[in-house]
Design a protein around this motif. Structure first.
Motif, PDB file in Angstrom:
ATOM      1  N   PRO A  63     -32.086 -31.123  34.090  1.00 16.82           N
ATOM      2  CA  PRO A  63     -30.999 -30.337  34.654  1.00 16.82           C
ATOM      3  C   PRO A  63     -31.547 -28.988  35.119  1.00 16.82           C
ATOM      4  O   PRO A  63     -32.490 -28.465  34.550  1.00 16.82           O
ATOM      5  CB  PRO A  63     -30.062 -30.152  33.472  1.00 16.82           C
ATOM      6  N   GLU A  64     -30.968 -28.459  36.135  1.00 17.50           N
ATOM      7  CA  GLU A  64     -31.487 -27.199  36.656  1.00 17.50           C
ATOM      8  C   GLU A  64     -31.035 -26.012  35.825  1.00 17.50           C
ATOM      9  O   GLU A  64     -31.813 -25.168  35.464  1.00 17.50           O
ATOM     10  CB  GLU A  64     -31.071 -27.038  38.109  1.00 17.50           C
ATOM     11  N   LEU A  65     -29.759 -25.960  35.522  1.00 16.03           N
ATOM     12  CA  LEU A  65     -29.227 -24.870  34.699  1.00 16.03           C
ATOM     13  C   LEU A  65     -29.717 -23.517  35.171  1.00 16.03           C
ATOM     14  O   LEU A  65     -29.910 -22.602  34.391  1.00 16.03           O
ATOM     15  CB  LEU A  65     -29.635 -25.082  33.228  1.00 16.03           C
ATOM     16  N   SER A  66     -29.960 -23.420  36.473  1.00 16.46           N
ATOM     17  CA  SER A  66     -30.628 -22.224  36.973  1.00 16.46           C
ATOM     18  C   SER A  66     -29.749 -20.982  36.840  1.00 16.46           C
ATOM     19  O   SER A  66     -30.250 -19.890  36.598  1.00 16.46           O
ATOM     20  CB  SER A  66     -31.042 -22.431  38.426  1.00 16.46           C
ATOM     21  N   ALA A  67     -28.435 -21.154  36.971  1.00 17.29           N
ATOM     22  CA  ALA A  67     -27.557 -19.985  36.870  1.00 17.29           C
ATOM     23  C   ALA A  67     -27.688 -19.363  35.479  1.00 17.29           C
ATOM     24  O   ALA A  67     -27.703 -18.138  35.334  1.00 17.29           O
ATOM     25  CB  ALA A  67     -26.110 -20.392  37.136  1.00 17.29           C
ATOM     26  N   ILE A  68     -27.819 -20.221  34.479  1.00 12.18           N
ATOM     27  CA  ILE A  68     -27.904 -19.709  33.114  1.00 12.18           C
ATOM     28  C   ILE A  68     -29.286 -19.127  32.832  1.00 12.18           C
ATOM     29  O   ILE A  68     -29.414 -18.065  32.243  1.00 12.18           O
ATOM     30  CB  ILE A  68     -27.526 -20.825  32.116  1.00 12.18           C
TER      31      ILE A  68
ATOM     32  N   LEU B 127     -25.549 -27.467  26.125  1.00 14.96           N
ATOM     33  CA  LEU B 127     -26.362 -27.533  27.350  1.00 14.96           C
ATOM     34  C   LEU B 127     -27.445 -28.607  27.270  1.00 14.96           C
ATOM     35  O   LEU B 127     -27.951 -29.050  28.289  1.00 14.96           O
ATOM     36  CB  LEU B 127     -26.964 -26.178  27.670  1.00 14.96           C
ATOM     37  N   GLU B 128     -27.798 -29.027  26.040  1.00 15.17           N
ATOM     38  CA  GLU B 128     -28.823 -30.085  25.941  1.00 15.17           C
ATOM     39  C   GLU B 128     -28.326 -31.369  26.597  1.00 15.17           C
ATOM     40  O   GLU B 128     -29.107 -32.217  27.001  1.00 15.17           O
ATOM     41  CB  GLU B 128     -29.188 -30.340  24.477  1.00 15.17           C
TER      42      GLU B 128
ATOM     43  N   ARG C 239     -17.799 -26.526  21.661  1.00 13.17           N
ATOM     44  CA  ARG C 239     -18.951 -25.833  22.240  1.00 13.17           C
ATOM     45  C   ARG C 239     -19.548 -26.640  23.383  1.00 13.17           C
ATOM     46  O   ARG C 239     -19.738 -27.851  23.229  1.00 13.17           O
ATOM     47  CB  ARG C 239     -20.063 -25.661  21.204  1.00 13.17           C
ATOM     48  N   VAL C 240     -19.885 -25.976  24.450  1.00 12.15           N
ATOM     49  CA  VAL C 240     -20.557 -26.645  25.561  1.00 12.15           C
ATOM     50  C   VAL C 240     -22.024 -26.799  25.189  1.00 12.15           C
ATOM     51  O   VAL C 240     -22.733 -25.818  24.991  1.00 12.15           O
ATOM     52  CB  VAL C 240     -20.447 -25.820  26.857  1.00 12.15           C
TER      53      VAL C 240
ATOM     54  N   ALA D  69     -26.591 -31.496  29.356  1.00 13.46           N
ATOM     55  CA  ALA D  69     -26.326 -31.284  30.787  1.00 13.46           C
ATOM     56  C   ALA D  69     -27.218 -32.176  31.650  1.00 13.46           C
ATOM     57  O   ALA D  69     -28.414 -32.324  31.386  1.00 13.46           O
ATOM     58  CB  ALA D  69     -26.563 -29.823  31.142  1.00 13.46           C
ATOM     59  N   ARG D  70     -26.640 -32.803  32.649  1.00 12.13           N
ATOM     60  CA  ARG D  70     -27.408 -33.629  33.596  1.00 12.13           C
ATOM     61  C   ARG D  70     -26.944 -33.334  35.016  1.00 12.13           C
ATOM     62  O   ARG D  70     -25.773 -33.055  35.251  1.00 12.13           O
ATOM     63  CB  ARG D  70     -27.186 -35.130  33.330  1.00 12.13           C
ATOM     64  N   HIS D  71     -27.875 -33.423  35.915  1.00 11.35           N
ATOM     65  CA  HIS D  71     -27.548 -33.247  37.327  1.00 11.35           C
ATOM     66  C   HIS D  71     -28.286 -34.331  38.090  1.00 11.35           C
ATOM     67  O   HIS D  71     -29.509 -34.307  38.169  1.00 11.35           O
ATOM     68  CB  HIS D  71     -27.985 -31.850  37.789  1.00 11.35           C
TER      69      HIS D  71
ATOM     70  N   ILE E  61     -28.966 -23.964  24.107  1.00 12.36           N
ATOM     71  CA  ILE E  61     -27.823 -23.059  24.062  1.00 12.36           C
ATOM     72  C   ILE E  61     -26.502 -23.825  23.998  1.00 12.36           C
ATOM     73  O   ILE E  61     -26.352 -24.880  24.610  1.00 12.36           O
ATOM     74  CB  ILE E  61     -27.853 -22.115  25.279  1.00 12.36           C
TER      75      ILE E  61
ATOM     76  N   ILE F 227     -22.442 -23.041  24.594  1.00 13.67           N
ATOM     77  CA  ILE F 227     -21.565 -22.013  25.146  1.00 13.67           C
ATOM     78  C   ILE F 227     -20.251 -22.008  24.378  1.00 13.67           C
ATOM     79  O   ILE F 227     -19.646 -23.060  24.162  1.00 13.67           O
ATOM     80  CB  ILE F 227     -21.300 -22.261  26.645  1.00 13.67           C
TER      81      ILE F 227
ATOM     82  N   PRO G 149     -22.657 -17.951  40.648  1.00 12.88           N
ATOM     83  CA  PRO G 149     -23.072 -17.851  42.044  1.00 12.88           C
ATOM     84  C   PRO G 149     -23.304 -19.217  42.684  1.00 12.88           C
ATOM     85  O   PRO G 149     -22.876 -19.462  43.793  1.00 12.88           O
ATOM     86  CB  PRO G 149     -24.387 -17.071  41.960  1.00 12.88           C
TER      87      PRO G 149
ATOM     88  N   VAL H  10     -32.946 -22.702  27.109  1.00 17.93           N
ATOM     89  CA  VAL H  10     -31.592 -22.807  27.656  1.00 17.93           C
ATOM     90  C   VAL H  10     -30.949 -24.124  27.244  1.00 17.93           C
ATOM     91  O   VAL H  10     -29.751 -24.203  27.002  1.00 17.93           O
ATOM     92  CB  VAL H  10     -31.647 -22.654  29.190  1.00 17.93           C
ATOM     93  N   ARG H  11     -31.757 -25.160  27.086  1.00 15.55           N
ATOM     94  CA  ARG H  11     -31.207 -26.465  26.705  1.00 15.55           C
ATOM     95  C   ARG H  11     -30.669 -26.463  25.277  1.00 15.55           C
ATOM     96  O   ARG H  11     -29.889 -27.324  24.917  1.00 15.55           O
ATOM     97  CB  ARG H  11     -32.268 -27.545  26.864  1.00 15.55           C
TER      98      ARG H  11
ATOM     99  N   LEU I 141     -35.097 -36.400  35.453  1.00 16.01           N
ATOM    100  CA  LEU I 141     -34.532 -35.412  36.365  1.00 16.01           C
ATOM    101  C   LEU I 141     -33.881 -34.328  35.517  1.00 16.01           C
ATOM    102  O   LEU I 141     -32.721 -34.421  35.153  1.00 16.01           O
ATOM    103  CB  LEU I 141     -33.498 -36.068  37.268  1.00 16.01           C
TER     104      LEU I 141
ATOM    105  N   LEU J 148     -23.640 -29.661  38.759  1.00 17.72           N
ATOM    106  CA  LEU J 148     -23.817 -29.304  37.357  1.00 17.72           C
ATOM    107  C   LEU J 148     -23.210 -27.936  37.051  1.00 17.72           C
ATOM    108  O   LEU J 148     -22.502 -27.764  36.055  1.00 17.72           O
ATOM    109  CB  LEU J 148     -25.303 -29.319  36.983  1.00 17.72           C
ATOM    110  N   ASP J 149     -23.480 -26.964  37.928  1.00 22.74           N
ATOM    111  CA  ASP J 149     -22.897 -25.633  37.712  1.00 22.74           C
ATOM    112  C   ASP J 149     -21.373 -25.735  37.631  1.00 22.74           C
ATOM    113  O   ASP J 149     -20.744 -25.102  36.787  1.00 22.74           O
ATOM    114  CB  ASP J 149     -23.268 -24.685  38.862  1.00 22.74           C
TER     115      ASP J 149
END
Lengths: 618, 229
Positions: free
Chosen positions: A8-13, B79-80, B76-77, B82-84, A38, A40, B195, A35-36, A6, B200-201
């Motif tokens: 991650p969507e990370l769609s905003a980024i 993103l790799e 640092r955040v 990140a899970r939803h 990146i 921040i 937005p 994006v994965r 599944l 996750l966001d």
């Protein structure tokens, strides 16, 4: 169970990155992957990145602002949201560069390995990072090329199911195939190679009407070596090609192999109301009044095109194609009333029409080149024709030229040898005022008649200008007359009184200086192209100008043209009179900055003109 | 002090879980790997920002419908990481699903709550948590770990809302209604508005806020114990 699947969507980024350059050029799958990688980061105002910064990679400003400063502390660039910098890349080109945050900033960091990998895989993406300094303009012009219909590549619309037949087939086999497949055209192939095209119209006119036998070979009726284009050509190119050659079917090829076909109806579906069809209808108009009516919608089209983000050079291209068609039609109508021309001639356009850079408020700049064989008795025909065409143009909105650069002027209605003698006079004895008046004539293009006559005059011009460094210097002096409107504090210098108070003249202060400089370089190099962007390309190709300068000037020109287009579109929308004046304060901040960059490039280029052509002259 | 007590509770939970008839390896690992020390600088510690979407505000009455998380390493955040995860639950209905734009179709594609918790436990191993308004999410997770695995879930966590409240109180700034919402806090640090509204966001938004808060404490940044509440 596999929770990893599944993703991650990370769609905003992704959405944010997609809107920034040059990431907008990457495919979506690539964006989701990158994006994965990146990371921040957030730093406070005053944070410095320099050669001691450990982590290498690309930093994208998500929010906040960054200044790039050189070794001496001079400001190189200021970056805001959506912009990016690769510090170590900058240092490699320009040692001592530092990046300083001037606001608390959220930065997206793309590590070096992933960043370089992307550059390796995507050429457009990579190209963006070469030539770091003038990137703002590059960004500006590229991002304007949005998804306007006209700029879509042909491959998005073409039919890929090709109906083709071998070159040894008979006409009957072909007719059966076409009716089975219910298509209006078929390609004739030989070993995958495109040999010709046959349309149902050919079956009617070349078979039935000619009483040809169905057992004859298809090669007898096909159009051999049909006009075709590549799949990355734009729909606009396709429309123009079809209109110019009266085609209804256009094979799309890759190399010699056909990959698709595009028909007029495909294009009509793509865009019902296209001004290119005006060109077609113009050729059937019977009077200047009728032509004028047909042009009624053009301002509205210009407005839509501007909204669609069609690049200004393409808009100019079409508007010039329209004025060419109007001129041609008026000449044909004049020939109808006056009888055929007594000797060969060529109607030429000068200035913006020659260069293919017209927008809406263009006046007419034209002339006649008449064959040397003409006798004194035959000349009145040309006078009458010039008057009729010029009056017609004025009626259609191409107003009389204030400088009297028109075929109605006897000085601009001459034989080839008279033209050549005039060129000799201009280039040997001249006053500054004189140079200004004649410089426009060096942008010359055949509109109607025998183009050979125009070529003879143009070749003569190029030879004379190339040979005379004194005349080049005079042209350079003229070029430097119009300076870009930025003061030493990088503030805009605006008009202080009159109708255009607080505005600056985009055409006079920005576009014309570029056009004139490029004309000077092109003439000095003997380049026969007249379109400014083409001239720039050829100057770079022939190494008369560095690729860097050529690209910078092209970007500045495109940007200024785009702003002018947007201004005109806004004026049309508000039913205001058309002008080239812009109030810098009314522009959005970024556009104002970009305008400043463009003027800065003009300024730099003018300095180099001074060095090249005026050294030792003052 | 908080970290010290958490360690005691954690050890007690570990002893109890060792008697579990079918212990889960992910949970055993979570209980064994130590947390960063309290005097560690914040950017030397590993963090995991977590956000839950739930129906209702009471753990006993609501359900977890999705979990999002993202790790912070060296400030640092990443993103790799990140899970939803959407939680598959047949009995999920009501207004909250509408609020969170979760449709039946999405729920069908979800994972069982137990699996989601195990994945979260793996991500949390050796890390400290970050949440915005910790009591709410913590309550749901404690109950879920208890119900699914019989585990007394103990997790030291930084609460970005509490940190912000503390900072504002220190500055004697009046705290208006809504001033401590995630978006309001972010704006104070000039962080962009996000937005979307999913777990996750929000976890990423919370992680960014945490970094911003830490950077605003001092040049070196706070120590771990200063961040925990």
């Amino acid at each position: 169970m596999n929770t990893q699947s599944l993703s991650p969507e990370l769609s905003a980024i992704v959405d944010f990155i997609r809107q920034t350059l040059p990431f907008s050029a990457l495919p979506d799958t690539e964006l989701h992957d990158l994006v994965r990688s990146i990371e921040i980061t957030y730093y406070r105002n005053g944070q410095v990145f320099d050669d001691r910064t450990r982590e290498q990679g690309l930093r994208i400003v998500r929010s906040g602002a960054v200044e790039l400063r050189g070794q001496d502390g001079d400001l190189l660039d200021r970056l805001g949201e959506g912009e990016n910098f690769n510090l170590h890349g900058l240092i490699a080109a320009d040692p001592g560069v530092r990046a300083i945050l001037i606001e608390d900033s959220l930065l997206y960091f793309l590590p070096q390995a992933e960043y370089q990998e992307l550059r390796k895989r995507h050429r457009d993406f990579d190209r963006f990072f070469n030539g770091q300094r003038s990137r703002r303009l590059f960004r500006a012009t590229r991002s304007m090329v949005s998804n306007g219909t006209m700029t879509r590549p042909v491959r998005t619309l073409m039919t890929r199911d090709l109906v083709s037949i071998h070159s040894s087939a008979t006409i009957r086999e072909l007719a059966q195939l076409m009716s089975e497949q219910r298509v209006s055209s078929a390609l004739v192939l030989e070993e995958e190679r495109l040999l010709g095209i046959i349309t149902d119209r050919d079956l009617r006119t070349r078979v039935l009407a000619a009483g040809l036998d169905g057992n004859a070979g298809v090669q007898e009726i096909m159009t051999p070596e049909p006009i075709s284009l590549g799949e990355s050509a734009t729909l606009f190119d396709a429309m123009l090609l079809m209109t110019q050659h009266g085609l209804h079917h256009l094979p799309v090829v890759e190399g010699q192999q056909p990959v698709g076909i595009l028909t007029t109806s495909d294009l009509i579906v793509a865009r019902q109301d296209d001004p290119v069809y005006i060109v077609q209808r113009l050729s059937r108009a019977t009077s200047a009044g009728e032509i004028h009516q047909m042009l009624e919608d053009v301002p509205r089209f210009l407005m839509h095109w501007s909204d669609d983000g069609v690049p200004a050079d393409q808009v100019s291209h079409v508007l010039t194609a329209i004025s060419d068609a109007v001129t041609r039609r008026l000449i044909v109508l004049a020939e109808d009333t006056l009888g055929p021309a007594p000797v060969p001639y060529c109607w030429v356009g000068f200035g913006s029409q020659a260069r293919g850079e017209q927008l809406l408020n263009a006046d007419q700049d034209n002339a006649l080149i008449i064959s040397d064989e003409a006798t004194a008795q035959q000349l009145p025909w040309f006078e009458a024709m010039a008057k009729q065409v010029s009056d017609g143009l004025d009626l259609c909105g191409y107003v009389y030229c204030k400088g009297n650069i028109m075929a109605t002027n006897p000085d601009l209605r001459r034989s080839v040898s008279e033209w050549q003698a005039a060129v000799d006079r201009w280039t040997t004895s001249f006053t500054p005022r004189h140079v200004m008046e004649v410089s426009i004539v060096f942008d010359i293009r055949a509109i109607h008649g025998d183009p050979q006559l125009a070529t003879q005059v143009q070749q003569h011009m190029l030879r004379r200008v190339q040979a005379s460094s004194i005349f080049q210097a005079a042209l350079a002096g003229n070029v430097l007359g119009d300076t870009p409107p930025i003061g030493i504090f990088r503030r805009f210098v605006v008009e202080h009184n009159g109708q255009h108070k607080d505005t600056l003249n985009l055409k006079k202060r920005g576009l014309l200086p570029i056009v004139e400089m490029v004309r000077l370089h092109a003439l000095a190099a003997g380049i026969s192209s007249v379109n400014t962007l083409e001239r720039l390309q050829e100057l770079a190709r022939s190494k008369r100008m560095t690729r860097y300068d050529s690209r910078n000037l092209a970007d500045a020109l495109r940007f200024l043209m785009q702003v002018r287009l947007q201004i005109q579109a806004a004026q049309i929308r508000e039913s205001k009179p058309l002008s080239n004046h812009v109030n810098p304060r009314e522009l959005p901040k970024l556009a104002r900055e970009q305008l400043r960059d463009a003027f800065k490039i003009v300024d730099n280029a003018q300095r180099s003109v001074r060095l090249t052509y005026l050294q030792g002259m003052r | 002090m908080g970290l010290f007590l958490d360690r005691l509770r954690h050890r007690r939970a570990w002893r109890r879980y060792q008697r579990h008839p079918q212990p889960q390896p992910q949970l055993e690992k979570l209980l064994q790997v130590p947390w960063p020390q309290g005097n560690t600088l914040w950017d030397q510690a590993s963090w995991l920002a977590i956000d839950l979407e739930t129906t209702g505000l009471e753990p006993q009455e609501g359900y977890i419908i999705s979990i999002g998380w993202v790790a912070i390493e060296e400030g640092r955040v990443k993103l790799e990481s990140a899970r939803h995860l959407l939680i598959d639950s047949a009995n999920l209905v009501g207004d909250s699903a509408t609020i969170h734009h979760i449709r039946d179709r999405d729920l069908a594609a979800g994972v069982p709550l137990a699996d989601a918790l195990l994945a979260l436990a793996s991500a949390l191993t050796g890390r400290l948590a970050i949440m915005h308004h910790k009591p709410l999410d913590e309550g749901f997770l404690k109950l879920a770990f208890q119900e699914q695995f019989g585990l007394d879930w103990v997790q030291p966590a930084a609460d970005t809302l509490a940190l912000e409240r503390r900072r504002m109180a220190r500055r004697e700034a009046g705290i208006h209604q809504g001033a401590l919402r995630l978006g309001s806090c972010r704006r104070r640090y000039r962080l962009p508005d996000y937005p979307a509204h999913n777990a996750l966001d929000d976890a990423i938004a919370c992680a960014e806020l945490f970094i911003a808060q830490a950077r605003h404490v001092s040049a070196a940044g706070p120590r771990v114990s200063q961040c925990l509440s």
